[in-house]
Design a protein around this motif. Sequence first.
Motif, PDB file in Angstrom:
ATOM      1  N   ILE A 236      71.395  74.214  51.099  1.00 58.32           N
ATOM      2  CA  ILE A 236      70.794  72.915  51.404  1.00 58.32           C
ATOM      3  C   ILE A 236      70.030  72.399  50.183  1.00 58.32           C
ATOM      4  N   THR A 237      69.300  73.298  49.516  1.00 54.83           N
ATOM      5  CA  THR A 237      68.620  72.906  48.285  1.00 54.83           C
ATOM      6  C   THR A 237      69.631  72.476  47.223  1.00 54.83           C
ATOM      7  N   PHE A 239      72.540  71.253  47.661  1.00 59.99           N
ATOM      8  CA  PHE A 239      73.069  69.926  47.993  1.00 59.99           C
ATOM      9  C   PHE A 239      72.147  68.836  47.456  1.00 59.99           C
ATOM     10  N   ALA A 240      70.837  69.033  47.634  1.00 57.61           N
ATOM     11  CA  ALA A 240      69.889  68.044  47.117  1.00 57.61           C
ATOM     12  C   ALA A 240      70.007  67.961  45.598  1.00 57.61           C
ATOM     13  N   THR A 277      59.514  71.583  49.469  1.00 58.83           N
ATOM     14  CA  THR A 277      60.126  70.277  49.744  1.00 58.83           C
ATOM     15  C   THR A 277      60.245  69.400  48.505  1.00 58.83           C
ATOM     16  N   PHE A 280      63.561  67.924  47.609  1.00 53.14           N
ATOM     17  CA  PHE A 280      64.027  66.878  48.526  1.00 53.14           C
ATOM     18  C   PHE A 280      63.298  65.569  48.265  1.00 53.14           C
ATOM     19  N   LEU A 281      62.019  65.673  47.915  1.00 50.99           N
ATOM     20  CA  LEU A 281      61.260  64.457  47.621  1.00 50.99           C
ATOM     21  C   LEU A 281      61.760  63.801  46.343  1.00 50.99           C
ATOM     22  N   MET A 283      64.740  63.980  45.357  1.00 56.47           N
ATOM     23  CA  MET A 283      65.996  63.344  45.774  1.00 56.47           C
ATOM     24  C   MET A 283      65.735  61.949  46.337  1.00 56.47           C
ATOM     25  N   VAL A 284      64.682  61.827  47.150  1.00 53.76           N
ATOM     26  CA  VAL A 284      64.341  60.517  47.722  1.00 53.76           C
ATOM     27  C   VAL A 284      64.043  59.517  46.606  1.00 53.76           C
TER      28      VAL A 284
ATOM     29  N   LEU B 109      71.415  65.680  55.404  1.00 47.77           N
ATOM     30  CA  LEU B 109      71.083  67.094  55.587  1.00 47.77           C
ATOM     31  C   LEU B 109      69.783  67.437  54.865  1.00 47.77           C
ATOM     32  N   ALA B 110      69.651  66.958  53.627  1.00 46.40           N
ATOM     33  CA  ALA B 110      68.466  67.292  52.840  1.00 46.40           C
ATOM     34  C   ALA B 110      67.224  66.626  53.421  1.00 46.40           C
ATOM     35  N   LEU B 111      67.353  65.373  53.862  1.00 49.98           N
ATOM     36  CA  LEU B 111      66.186  64.696  54.443  1.00 49.98           C
ATOM     37  C   LEU B 111      65.763  65.365  55.749  1.00 49.98           C
ATOM     38  N   GLN B 113      65.957  68.374  56.332  1.00 48.39           N
ATOM     39  CA  GLN B 113      65.277  69.611  55.966  1.00 48.39           C
ATOM     40  C   GLN B 113      63.780  69.365  55.734  1.00 48.39           C
ATOM     41  N   ILE B 114      63.436  68.172  55.228  1.00 50.81           N
ATOM     42  CA  ILE B 114      62.010  67.834  55.072  1.00 50.81           C
ATOM     43  C   ILE B 114      61.344  67.831  56.450  1.00 50.81           C
TER      44      ILE B 114
END
Lengths: 299, 313
Positions: A236-237, A239-240, A277, A280-281, A283-284, B109-111, B113-114
């Motif tokens: 999952i990481t 993927f980000a 996280t 993921f942030l 990524m945003v 998927l990644a969001l 996960q947050i």
Amino acid sequence: MSFQAVMSQVMLGLNNGVFYAMLSLGLAVIFGLLNIVNFVHGALYMLGAYVALLGFTRLGPLVGLPDYQMNFWVALVAAPLVVGALGMAIERTMLRRIRKFDHLYGLLLTFGLALILQGVFTNYFNVSGDPYEGKPEIFNGAVNLGFMFFPKYRIFAILASLAVCFATWFVIERTKLGSYLRAGTENPELVKAFGVNVPLMITLTYGFGVGLAALAGVLAAPIYSVSPVMGSEMIITVFAVVVIGGMGSIMGSIVTGLLLGMVEGFTKVVYAPASSTVIFLIMVIVLLVKPAGLFGKEA
Amino acid sequence: MNRLAWILLLAAGLAAPFAVYPVFMMKLLCFALFALAFNLLLGYTGLLSFGHAAFFGGAAYVTGHLVKHAGLTPELGILSGTLFAAALGWVVGSLAIRRQGIYFAMVTLALAQIVYFLALKLPFTGGEDGLQGIPRGFLFGVIDLQRHYAVAGKSLGLNLYYFVFALFCLGFWIVHRTIHSPFGQVLKAIRENEARALSLGYRVERFKLIAFVISSALAGMAGATKSIVFQLASLTDVSWHTSGEVVLMTLLGGVGTVLGPVAGAFTVVTLQSELSFVGPWITVIIGGIFVVCVLVFRRGFVGELGRILKRAL
């Protein structure tokens, strides 16, 4: 927040980063030629680690040589071969059959495979993980880097992963073989017309990509505990990472992986709860600022 | 489908608690609603969200917390959870539609996960234990959802069941109306050919976003209802396993069919409960069904049935 604290976390982060790089590199290579997002990548990374672990603890008794323990160096070769072979079998028997359908099906199929692998290992092994004891003795101890003592093994893992990443980059971007691969990514039909055996190339590429994941798994085994869920957390990481970097460029995935590992380490010093996280942030932010990804070529 | 078939289905839903254990039946309905919401995106807009558990589970937590600690009545609790999921869906959707195809799946998927990490770490979620002992309470402040009735020697919680069934029907109706509205036709046009829909003058991004928000709100409603039924909101509800399960339900039942997600959800939930004796092997079985579905059964039950009957179901 001392300089030493920052640097040591960044170095540990770099250690994660090389694994991100190796996995996202494999994903990028596979995506380029097969147009499949390989969800089972994380599970095959886990499988690589288990080949090392089981080779060390269980293989000997199983084949009637109770004293045999698979050497770390042997595992480093055996795991990519075993997992690569499994990958090629998967490609031949399954992925090939759904090539002509929407590539979402590739994601779903490999997701199913990931569930199967993770499920099987969850049944036989503890989710909290087992330590890998087969680390060669020459890696005992640490090296003084000036700002910290860094375990010898981690230095080896970083250097070995970097070497593999750059070797892959060199083969793909600078050799004849790589030029076939790149051409196949652009236009497989035309490459076929030139007499290149594209189906074989696809099988080998997939085997190579998942072999990289297995290699990362073996390298990770002495550092993290080997557990059935190590792959799903990783994928999952990754993927980000792939969304941030874009899968269009080999060097892009390597650099993004390394950088994000270090950022993650840095965050551990600044604000530890955010370290899980932060990728993921980022990524945003990337999606807001540069939706195609840092190295993306998507229209 | 003709009117008679709908009436028969409705009658079956009303009669179900007398034949099947009501709590099990309510679980089926919650997951069926979840899959219906998901199918609105995958089946009718062509967007594969791999993070729908964030809405399902996120709403479960919000509803659970509000009902348990703020003393909200169940219908207001579920409404709050649904609105929360809609707002979250707006945020996630706005980000995710900036990327197409396969990247869309990875972003969601990644969001999600947050959201999972938040559910693990925030002070009010109960961490690994989740939120337990959520009261079922009194519907509109008057109808006791805990109340059981003695019917033919069995004690049945009919109040709660009919409340859940009504919510399911509401959700089903919303999905059905959306699909068969001019708005739904545009969604299908986007699914078939995004560039063409764009060139015809439709603001594709806006349509996708609205579809995403409707879908996440309904997924939230399903999760919120589930938290009232089981009196529990847990990490499982927000985990990627749940996101994957809803994909499987939709795929197995038939992507892009009206009844497929319901059939798929019934099948998967029934399998999980019937096969509970195999323990963790269930993950392997679910994975195997996934593989078989993608390889040889891409239309799903209802899709195959529709092909045989030569009509859209």
